[in-house]
Write a protein that holds these residues in place. Structure first.
Motif, mmCIF file in Angstrom:
data_model
loop_
_atom_site.group_PDB
_atom_site.id
_atom_site.type_symbol
_atom_site.label_atom_id
_atom_site.label_comp_id
_atom_site.label_asym_id
_atom_site.label_seq_id
_atom_site.Cartn_x
_atom_site.Cartn_y
_atom_site.Cartn_z
ATOM 1 N N ALA A 398 0.851 -1.195 0.000
ATOM 2 C CA ALA A 398 0.000 0.000 0.000
ATOM 3 C C ALA A 398 0.883 1.239 0.000
ATOM 4 O O ALA A 398 1.793 1.366 0.830
ATOM 5 C CB ALA A 398 -0.907 -0.010 1.225
ATOM 6 N N ILE A 399 0.647 2.170 -0.938
ATOM 7 C CA ILE A 399 1.450 3.401 -1.066
ATOM 8 C C ILE A 399 0.524 4.588 -0.845
ATOM 9 O O ILE A 399 -0.500 4.745 -1.522
ATOM 10 C CB ILE A 399 2.121 3.482 -2.434
ATOM 11 C CG1 ILE A 399 3.116 2.333 -2.591
ATOM 12 C CG2 ILE A 399 2.808 4.831 -2.612
ATOM 13 C CD1 ILE A 399 3.788 2.293 -3.931
ATOM 14 N N VAL A 400 0.939 5.382 0.160
ATOM 15 C CA VAL A 400 0.158 6.575 0.521
ATOM 16 C C VAL A 400 1.108 7.770 0.483
ATOM 17 O O VAL A 400 2.187 7.733 1.111
ATOM 18 C CB VAL A 400 -0.466 6.424 1.916
ATOM 19 C CG1 VAL A 400 -1.208 7.714 2.301
ATOM 20 C CG2 VAL A 400 -1.410 5.229 1.951
ATOM 21 N N GLY A 405 0.872 19.596 4.227
ATOM 22 C CA GLY A 405 -0.317 19.875 5.025
ATOM 23 C C GLY A 405 -1.015 18.612 5.506
ATOM 24 O O GLY A 405 -2.049 18.688 6.170
ATOM 25 N N GLY A 406 -0.496 17.465 5.145
ATOM 26 C CA GLY A 406 -1.099 16.214 5.611
ATOM 27 C C GLY A 406 -2.219 15.711 4.742
ATOM 28 O O GLY A 406 -2.938 14.777 5.133
ATOM 29 N N ARG A 407 -2.431 16.320 3.551
ATOM 30 C CA ARG A 407 -3.479 15.850 2.662
ATOM 31 C C ARG A 407 -2.938 14.731 1.757
ATOM 32 O O ARG A 407 -1.766 14.742 1.383
ATOM 33 C CB ARG A 407 -4.011 17.015 1.816
ATOM 34 C CG ARG A 407 -4.694 18.066 2.644
ATOM 35 C CD ARG A 407 -5.276 19.173 1.788
ATOM 36 N NE ARG A 407 -5.954 20.176 2.591
ATOM 37 C CZ ARG A 407 -7.206 20.066 3.037
ATOM 38 N NH1 ARG A 407 -7.939 19.006 2.684
ATOM 39 N NH2 ARG A 407 -7.739 21.023 3.785
ATOM 40 N N ILE A 427 -8.151 10.922 -2.269
ATOM 41 C CA ILE A 427 -7.311 12.045 -2.689
ATOM 42 C C ILE A 427 -7.903 13.351 -2.171
ATOM 43 O O ILE A 427 -9.080 13.651 -2.351
ATOM 44 C CB ILE A 427 -7.172 12.086 -4.223
ATOM 45 C CG1 ILE A 427 -6.457 10.829 -4.722
ATOM 46 C CG2 ILE A 427 -6.445 13.348 -4.669
ATOM 47 C CD1 ILE A 427 -5.035 10.705 -4.237
ATOM 48 N N GLY A 428 -7.030 14.150 -1.529
ATOM 49 C CA GLY A 428 -7.428 15.464 -1.025
ATOM 50 C C GLY A 428 -7.871 15.467 0.408
ATOM 51 O O GLY A 428 -7.984 16.544 1.017
ATOM 52 N N GLN A 429 -8.149 14.310 1.019
ATOM 53 C CA GLN A 429 -8.579 14.284 2.410
ATOM 54 C C GLN A 429 -7.375 14.431 3.326
ATOM 55 O O GLN A 429 -6.256 14.035 3.006
ATOM 56 C CB GLN A 429 -9.318 12.991 2.729
ATOM 57 C CG GLN A 429 -10.633 12.850 1.990
ATOM 58 C CD GLN A 429 -11.499 11.757 2.604
ATOM 59 O OE1 GLN A 429 -11.585 11.664 3.828
ATOM 60 N NE2 GLN A 429 -12.123 10.956 1.735
ATOM 61 N N VAL A 430 -7.650 15.007 4.516
ATOM 62 C CA VAL A 430 -6.606 15.105 5.544
ATOM 63 C C VAL A 430 -6.467 13.718 6.167
ATOM 64 O O VAL A 430 -7.431 13.192 6.735
ATOM 65 C CB VAL A 430 -6.970 16.174 6.594
ATOM 66 C CG1 VAL A 430 -5.900 16.236 7.688
ATOM 67 C CG2 VAL A 430 -7.140 17.549 5.938
#
Length: 888
Positions: A398-400, A405-407, A427-430
């Motif tokens: 799993a690649i995150v 900003g932690g998004r 995508i785009g969530q904190v």
């Protein structure tokens, strides 16, 4: 055979309850009375023998008289014909010689007629001796015809009449002799049957006496058997409860026993235990290559006597799956220093552990490679976003990706599967707010801050909760993102591998550590680090705090049973384990109350959290020691019983031989006439007494030979033997017995037969017993002795004795070689015999290095083949009963 559970103990107990015997006092009284009754019956039968024996004394004089009559008849005819063919001047002398011969013939016949009634061969009264009166008339016809043929005027017709008269006379004598032989054979059968009954009665008395002598030992043996049954039940219950598989392998390579876990691990179905033997042929090494038989762990231990620890082998199942096992072997010896007679293999399935280890190594390597690739791809983003996306999507982890900003800026398919959230939604969530609980947010925020500061994080283990509520343990490697070398960090990339299964495996190991029935301790130079509950139960402490920090020697008496200091020997054992990688030994520990108890300790060096410690496994062997003591007591009791039997046989040797020696000796004195001449009848009685005494002595010698063989005191007398001459002599001895039954006794010998180096007496006894048995159990047909030899060298290979007798049932063919055994009880009643003949054949065959094979079919006949040894090098003493049994 399976090493099954409590049902086995129940069967043992039921068997012991069924073995209810009379008390020793009752058995002693009954045996004494039985011995007395049997001896009295034997004496009565000996009296009958003395009455019947004299009737056989008439056979030899009558046969001699018949021979003399044949001689005189032939002499008269020859001399009559000689007168006819002599010159004229000599005819008078020839006629005078003929008359003298006729007078001698008539005188011999007259002397027979003047003898006692039993000696009469010629008689005029047919009522006195029916069928014999015609001899006188035929004798006169021969004499008249002889004188007529000797006259000068004799013709060819006179010579023919003389020849015809002589033939009638000889035929009459042959008929008389045949009648006498038939009567003698019938009387001999009666005598043999009576003698057999006497011998059986004596043997019965002997058996009762032996049973009386062995009775005191029986109660001790029953008590020992009951103790062994209880110990065996406990041992089998422990084996059935083991999670590890256990197999007992004999020196021959055959599997002798197993526990249920062994069948489960090896994939053998219950009831198909015969499939176990084929498992060894499907073993492979760590490279996937088949293992040779000599490379199997059990075979290595059997050959070297060295235990193996954590030997990894693979087994290819029928469906193609490979199961990996960790095998520990332990040799079993009867005496220290000798080669093992069997080996115990204990193994566990490490397939999952091995796969997990391989996966962890592969994952770590893959993660490292992926991180380098990701960094390389990040530096080359300008050359193509498509290439970057393909790598991310095809990654096995799993690649995150997060920005400063932690998004979420990156989310691949493995991340979708791990969190249960599709890429477009992530995508785009904190990340901290959308995918972490409040309890973990602060900790993760501090970690992200450190990574954004430029410090990568390796092998971080965290828990991830998916949208569906399931939790997974993930191993993270997190790297800061830069636009180039020396550039500021603008985000981070995290690669995570799901290690939930590995964590579960570690937990299972912990459960095994805690739940094992054996004591498990982890300790280093400072003392015990951890232990399981079994350790507390074994040492009788209430909590681990009483053990943690103490050394194993603190839990031991000051000195071991052999007198050595525990602190010195304990350090030696630990060093040996570090050098060898494994060490097993026996030790005595001390409980909290001060009592000692024996254990078998296995020391194995392991690494725990980066440091080297010792894993000690204590196995309580108090029960095993008790079993060993019981076995030693049983062995001492058996040896005492054997000495008692030997002393009894020695006394019986003296008690039986002494009266027989006197009987045979005094009969010889009577026959030699030292006390005066005996009448013909008394001479015959004395001869019969001597013959029957010798026969009884031969039977006693057979019994004593069996005792000597069991005691291991039978020895060989090697010499060069002409096998064809020995076979001919033996058949000549038994030819009369075969003729009396109307059986053809023949031999088949090769044209070229070289001498054999062996014990001639024992080989002759083997042939006499085999041929005698064949004649006894054959009523019609033939008995054939066939010798085979190597066609090139002429070396004797085998001797086969075949008959056309009653045959032996298949279920009795092994038992007929045991002492006092025959084909069945009806055979003993019909044919008689002691049942020792084939037992002595088997024993003597093993002694001279030969091998016995038996083929038989009921109603068709039996063939017993003696396979002779290839080389003349033979054992110097009689083999043990087990070795003699293998010769059959």
């Amino acid at each position: 055979m399976a090493l099954g559970g409590p049902a086995s103990a129940t069967r043992h107990a039921a068997l012991l309850r069924r073995l209810r015997l009379p008390t020793p006092r009752q058995l002693d009284q009954r045996s004494r009375v039985a011995v007395l009754v049997v001896i009295l019956l034997a004496m009565a039968m000996l009296g009958v023998l003395l009455v019947l024996t004299p009737r056989h004394g008439n056979d030899i004089p009558l046969a001699n008289a018949a021979g003399r009559e044949r001689y005189f008849s032939g002499l008269v005819v020859t001399e009559a014909l000689a007168v006819r063919s002599a010159p004229g001047a000599q005819r008078a002398a020839k006629r005078q010689q003929l008359d003298t011969t006729i007078v001698d013939w008539l005188g011999a016949a007259a002397r027979l007629r003047e003898g006692t009634q039993s000696d009469v061969l010629f008689a005029d009264d047919e009522q006195t001796l029916p069928g014999f009166a015609g001899l006188v008339k035929l004798q006169r016809e021969v004499i008249v015809a002889a004188r007529t043929a000797a006259a000068d005027s004799a013709t060819a017709a006179d010579q023919r009449r003389l020849d015809l008269a002589q033939r009638r006379y000889l035929l009459a004598i042959d008929g008389i002799v045949g009648t006498m032989e038939t009567d003698a054979a019938r009387r001999l059968d009666v005598l043999v049957l009576t003698e057999t009954v006497c011998v059986l009665l004596l043997l019965t008395a002997l058996g009762l006496g032996v049973r009386l002598a062995l009775q005191p030992t029986q109660e001790r043996l029953l008590a020992t058997v009951e103790q062994l049954a209880e110990s065996e039940s406990r041992t089998r219950a422990v084996l059935d409860a083991m999670q590890e598989g256990m197999i007992l392998v004999a020196r021959s390579g055959r599997i002798q026993g197993w526990n249920p876990s062994a069948l489960q691990i090896l994939g053998v179905k219950e009831g198909d235990e015969g499939h176990l033997q084929s498992v060894a042929r499907r073993m492979i090494n760590e490279s996937g290559e088949p293992r040779e038989e000599a490379q199997l762990p059990s075979r290595i231990t059997l050959e070297t006597g060295r235990s193996l620890t954590n030997e990894v082998v693979g087994i290819r199942r029928d469906e193609g799956e490979i199961r990996w096992l960790s095998v520990n072997t332990h040799p079993l010896r009867r005496e220290p220093g000798e080669k093992p007679y069997a080996v115990v293999s204990i193994f566990r399935d490490i397939t999952r552990d091995r796969r997990a280890e391989e996966e962890r190594a592969a994952q770590a390597q893959a993660l490292e490679m992926q991180n380098r690739e990701l960094i390389s791809q990040a530096d080359a983003l300008e050359r193509g976003q498509a290439l970057y996306r393909s790598v991310v999507e095809t990654a096995g982890t799993a690649i995150v990706g997060l920005d400063r900003g932690g998004r979420v800026i990156e989310w691949n398919r493995e991340a979708e599967a791990l969190y249960g959230v599709p890429r477009d939604e992530a995508i785009g969530q904190v990340y901290l707010e959308a995918f972490l609980t409040e309890r973990h947010r602060d900790e993760m925020r501090r970690g992200i801050t450190e990574i954004l500061a430029g410090r990568p994080l390796r092998n971080f283990v965290g828990t991830v909760k998916s949208r569906s509520g399931s939790r997974s343990t993930v191993l993270w490697n997190i790297t800061p993102l830069r636009d180039g070398e020396g550039m500021p960090v603008h985000g981070l990339i995290a690669a995570g591998s799901d290690i939930t299964e590995r964590e579960a495996s570690d937990e299972r190991f912990r459960v095994l550590f805690e739940r094992s029935s054996d004591a498990h301790l982890l300790y280093d130079e400072k003392g015990v680090i951890d232990c399981n509950d079994a350790t507390l139960r074994m040492l009788r402490y209430a909590s681990k705090e009483a053990i943690i920090g103490r050394t194993p020697t603190d839990l031991s008496p000051r000195r071991q049973p052999d007198g050595r200091l525990s602190i010195v020997v304990g350090e030696q054992m630990r060093r040996r384990a570090r050098v060898q990688g494994f060490h097993r030994f026996e030790w005595e520990h001390q409980r909290a109350d001060g009592t000692g108890f024996p254990v078998e300790i296995t020391l194995t060096p392991v690494r725990l959290h980066g440091r080297e410690v010792i894993l000690a496994v204590w196995h309580d062997i108090a029960e095993r020691k008790a079993v060993e003591d019981a076995l030693r007591s049983a062995k001492d009791a058996a040896e005492s019983a054997n000495r008692t039997k030997s002393e009894f046989m020695t006394r019986m040797n003296h008690e039986l031989r002494t009266p027989l020696t006197a009987i045979i000796g005094f009969s010889r004195v009577l026959l030699q006439g030292k006390e005066g001449p005996l009448s013909d009848g008394a001479q015959q009685y004395a001869e019969r007494i001597r013959a029957n005494g010798m026969h009884l002595l031969s039977l006693i010698n057979q019994i004593l030979d069996v005792a000597k063989v069991e005691a291991g005191r039978m020895e060989l007398e090697l010499e060069t033997v002409s096998l064809d001459a020995l076979v001919k002599e033996t058949l000549a001895m038994l030819e009369g017995t075969a003729d009396a039954k109307g059986i053809v006794l023949r031999r088949e010998l090769p044209a070229e037969l070289k001498p054999l180096v062996t014990d001639a007496g024992k080989l002759r006894q083997i042939l006499i017993n085999l041929v005698g048995n064949a004649i006894k159990f054959t009523s019609k047909g033939e008995v054939c002795v066939r010798v085979t030899a190597d066609p090139v060298s002429g070396r004797p290979l085998s001797i086969a004795v075949s008959d056309t007798g009653i045959g032996i049932a298949p279920e009795r063919q092994r038992k007929v070689f045991e002492p006092f055994e025959q084909g069945d009880s009806s055979t003993r009643r019909e044919f008689g015999g002691t049942g020792l003949g084939l037992s002595i054949v088997r024993t003597f065959s093993g002694l001279i290095g030969a091998r016995i094979a038996l083929e038989s079919e009921v109603g068709t006949g039996t063939t017993v083949t003696l396979w002779l040894p290839i080389a003349p090098t033979l054992p110097a003493a009689v083999p043990t009963p087990a070795r003699a049994a293998r010769a059959v």
